[in-house]
Design a protein around this motif. Structure first.
Motif, PDB file in Angstrom:
ATOM      1  N   PHE A 183      -4.570  -1.152   1.198  1.00 23.28           N
ATOM      2  CA  PHE A 183      -5.070  -2.151   0.092  1.00 23.28           C
ATOM      3  C   PHE A 183      -5.343  -1.378  -1.271  1.00 23.28           C
ATOM      4  N   PRO A 242       5.366  -7.536   8.461  1.00 22.47           N
ATOM      5  CA  PRO A 242       6.208  -8.868   8.073  1.00 22.47           C
ATOM      6  C   PRO A 242       7.081  -8.569   7.177  1.00 22.47           C
ATOM      7  N   VAL A 243       7.550  -7.539   6.742  1.00 25.57           N
ATOM      8  CA  VAL A 243       8.902  -7.326   5.840  1.00 25.57           C
ATOM      9  C   VAL A 243       9.730  -6.220   6.744  1.00 25.57           C
ATOM     10  N   ILE A 299       9.738  -0.225  -1.380  1.00 26.06           N
ATOM     11  CA  ILE A 299       9.790  -1.320  -2.599  1.00 26.06           C
ATOM     12  C   ILE A 299       9.253  -2.737  -1.926  1.00 26.06           C
ATOM     13  N   ARG A 300       9.596  -2.746  -0.540  1.00 26.90           N
ATOM     14  CA  ARG A 300       9.484  -4.399   0.175  1.00 26.90           C
ATOM     15  C   ARG A 300       8.008  -4.368   0.594  1.00 26.90           C
ATOM     16  N   CYS A 301       7.371  -3.323   0.701  1.00 27.58           N
ATOM     17  CA  CYS A 301       6.123  -3.365   1.163  1.00 27.58           C
ATOM     18  C   CYS A 301       5.113  -4.266   0.452  1.00 27.58           C
ATOM     19  N   ILE A 302       4.426  -5.106   1.052  1.00 26.05           N
ATOM     20  CA  ILE A 302       3.544  -6.091   0.695  1.00 26.05           C
ATOM     21  C   ILE A 302       1.962  -5.740   0.503  1.00 26.05           C
ATOM     22  N   GLY A 303       1.841  -4.482   0.999  1.00 26.67           N
ATOM     23  CA  GLY A 303       0.429  -4.008   1.149  1.00 26.67           C
ATOM     24  C   GLY A 303      -0.610  -4.722   1.931  1.00 26.67           C
ATOM     25  N   CYS A 304      -0.064  -5.084   3.063  1.00 29.00           N
ATOM     26  CA  CYS A 304      -1.288  -5.818   3.961  1.00 29.00           C
ATOM     27  C   CYS A 304      -1.875  -4.664   4.767  1.00 29.00           C
ATOM     28  N   GLY A 305      -2.643  -5.200   5.623  1.00 26.44           N
ATOM     29  CA  GLY A 305      -3.426  -4.457   6.632  1.00 26.44           C
ATOM     30  C   GLY A 305      -2.749  -4.033   8.033  1.00 26.44           C
ATOM     31  N   THR A 306      -1.686  -4.879   8.135  1.00 26.20           N
ATOM     32  CA  THR A 306      -0.946  -5.314   9.660  1.00 26.20           C
ATOM     33  C   THR A 306      -0.724  -3.826  10.225  1.00 26.20           C
TER      34      THR A 306
END
Ligand code: SF4
Ligand code: SF4
Ligand code: SF4
Ligand code: SF4
Lengths: 276, 337
Positions: free
Chosen positions: B269, B320-321, B229-236
């Motif tokens: 992505f 990041p999260v 739920i907290r995943c922001i969907g970045c490519g890190t």
């Protein structure tokens, strides 16, 4: 009662009375120094909420998750001053109805946090006005000035060395509450406005585009800077843009939900000196 | 008696490798980021880093790689192919999880089509790995049935000797033979004790997780939504992952001339699976996160009999999260037991 206790209690009340359907706050992270975003839906889970100086993330970006506010129900959220500013911007850009947001505001100091009085985004005008007058941190300003004092060549070399590191993970964009576009300009391929490749030129293009899109909108929460896995000092770019709009338009982003936007408003008496 | 390379002979060692035509690449901290970069002398190496921010993956599979240039003329289409530079290289001081990750990706890049870019670089690169005597809160090689001194993917293994004076040297593969021979004269016989390897606790039960993931019942589980739920969907997590290997082709230029490139891409992505029609079969972040886990611990092992993860922990360390593979597999272990 500590502010953490106070807000746990408030969150529990809001959830059990049905006033909010969800509280977005902070929970314990993997290591003792980390906090992570936490989504709480029932009163008995509120004991997992944390609030202390380690709670750095601006959580407001989650508010514009597709569909979250569509049912008109309210959502409670832990927000620092920057978060309150970004909710104001999201409201002024018609991305959310500010009355659906119940704020549990806090100020972060070096070692501790203190409560901010109010729960609606309109409740904080004095705090925001004071923030506008506040000079940026001395360390930060020194760095901005160091870059300002460089020759254009030196400055270009500085940013070239920084952007060379960029891997185009877009963590800066994803973590940013102002980057809510359903389809970011870099994800558009008909036409392809910005090169997708992560070579230095493509990285320059990306970071400059983002800087422009954030001018007058960035609230300097530092989210992009902290998220960047290769530690590019992204806050400096946004700081510079914020100085520019403050200077040119006396605009400090996120003062109220009715604030006019800088780049998307038009005034007949604008001298338009930049148009040749 | 074991053969050791003394720390103060590292400069000689690098000089000999250079003389033999090798580029020497090692961990460094530059401009606030730790990564592998060419070195001229030992003092440029930062061997105290537990694990670099960026992985050695980029030395085999760069974030952007030109494949060919095209020019469309009236009569013909000109193409000019680009190939990797073709230099012998020694990667000095990679960690076992990074080195294993390269071996994990070999079958992938050589499966139906042999990826020249990957294999040319693999063949001309010697991995000199240093076993870990220290780890951090995110390291999890042992959970993946690997270890702080796993030989997988390494050509030469260095094990620190007590007191930090140098390393016990062991040749592991034919690929490392020449590099080893070049420095053999520098090695000293010693009775020095090896320092114990890092004690990396097991963080989840891999077998339990694999079984749970293989059960089709769990594909639509509510678990995926909750955990991501907290995943922001970045490519890190994907870009910093040494085993993540997805890429995209992009033509840069116009209809008449340009360059085709192979660029990193990420299943995190939304655009990754977007159809031309606008339909997206993985339209939610939870379905994308599920894909990442399923690919690593269900589909990939199904095809190649290896997990697509070496336990480096970067996905959790740098998210990041504060999410990552570890938390998900820990929760699956709890759920499934
Ligand atoms: S977070 Fe950093 S590395 Fe990632 S795209 Fe943004 S600037 Fe580049
Ligand atoms: S960079 Fe610009 S286009 Fe992309 S998400 Fe941010 S504001 Fe939107
Ligand atoms: S798990 Fe973390 S690093 Fe990976 S996509 Fe989600 S937010 Fe980004
Ligand atoms: S999935 Fe995570 S722990 Fe595994 S190899 Fe990739 S980054 Fe490392």
């Amino acid at each position: 009662m500590s502010i953490q206790e106070q807000y746990r209690k408030k969150a529990a009340e809001l959830l059990s009375s049905g006033e909010v359907k969800l509280v977005i706050g902070y929970g314990a992270g993997t290591t003792p120094d980390r906090r992570r975003p936490l989504f709480v839906r029932s009163a008995d889970e509120t004991s997992k909420l944390h609030l202390d100086a380690a709670c750095e993330a601006n959580l407001s970006g989650y508010l514009v998750t597709e569909g979250l506010l569509a049912d008109r129900k309210k959502v409670g959220i832990f927000l620092g001053p920057e978060g309150i500013r970004s909710v104001n911007i999201l409201a002024s850009e018609s991305q959310l109805d500010p009355d659906q947001i119940v704020i549990m505001g806090f100020n972060r100091e070096a070692e501790s946090v203190s409560a901010l009085e109010g729960s609606n985004v309109r409740d904080f005008p004095a705090m925001l006005a004071a923030l506008k007058e506040q000079a940026p941190g001395a360390g930060e300003q020194a760095l901005v000035e160091r870059i300002e004092n460089m020759t254009p060549e030196e400055r270009f070399t500085f940013w070239q060395a920084e952007f060379e590191k960029c891997i185009k993970c877009y963590a800066c964009r994803q973590v940013c509450p102002m980057c809510y576009c359903r389809r970011c300009i870099v994800d558009n391929n008909q036409p392809q406005w910005v090169q997708t490749s992560s070579h230095t030129l493509g990285n320059f293009e990306w970071n400059l585009v983002r800087a422009f899109h954030l001018s007058g909108r960035c609230v300097e929460c530092g989210g992009c800077d902290r998220a960047c896995p290769v530690n590019i000092p992204l806050r400096l770019i946004n700081r510079r843009m914020a100085m520019e709009v403050l200077d040119a338009y006396d605009h400090f982003s996120g003062m109220s939900p009715d604030q006019e936007t800088v780049l998307a408003s038009f005034k007949k008496d604008d001298p338009e000196t930049f148009i040749l | 008696m074991i053969q050791i390379l003394l720390r103060d002979k590292l400069d000689d060692c690098i000089t000999r490798w250079h003389a033999a035509g090798y580029d020497v690449i090692g961990p460094q901290k530059n401009n606030n980021v730790t990564r592998f970069a060419p070195v001229e002398k030992a003092s440029e190496l930062d061997l105290e880093i537990i694990l670099t921010d960026r992985t050695v993956k980029e030395l085999f599979f760069p974030q952007t790689e030109p494949m060919f240039r095209y020019r469309i003329g009236k009569q013909a289409i000109d193409t000019e192919e680009y190939l990797p530079p073709g230099r012998k290289r020694i990667i000095f001081g990679s960690r076992p999880c990074d080195a294993s990750a390269m071996a994990i990706d070999d079958p992938l890049f050589g499966w139906d089509f042999k990826d020249t870019y990957w294999f040319q670089r693999r063949n001309e690169t010697v991995m000199v790995t240093i076993a870990c005597t220290e780890s951090d809160d995110f390291c999890m090689c042992t959970s993946l049935k690997l270890a702080p001194d796993s030989p997988l993917g390494s050509d030469i293994m260095l094990r620190p000797v007590a007191g930090g004076k140098g390393w016990h040297v062991e040749l592991l593969s034919e690929r490392g033979r020449e590099a080893f021979d070049r420095i053999e004269a520098l090695l000293d016989d010693s009775a020095a004790e090896k320092e114990p390897i890092a004690n990396v606790p097991k963080r989840f039960d891999l077998d339990v997780c694999r079984e749970w993931l293989a059960d089709p019942e769990n594909f639509e589980s509510h678990f995926w939504k909750e955990i991501s739920i907290r995943c922001i969907g970045c490519g890190t997590c994907t870009f910093l992952c040494p085993t993540c290997h997805c890429f995209d082709f992009q033509d840069e230029g116009d209809t008449y001339s340009g360059i085709r490139r192979k660029n990193w891409d990420s299943c995190s992505f939304a655009l990754f699976t977007m159809h031309t029609s606008g339909h997206n079969p993985r339209s939610t972040q939870s379905s994308r996160w599920r894909q990442r886990i399923m690919h690593k611990f269900n589909y990939f092992p199904g095809k190649f009999s290896m997990n697509s993860c070496s336990g480096c922990g970067r996905c959790s360390r740098q998210c990041p999260v504060d999410m990552g593979i570890t938390e998900t597999l820990q929760e699956i272990t709890k759920t499934a037991k």
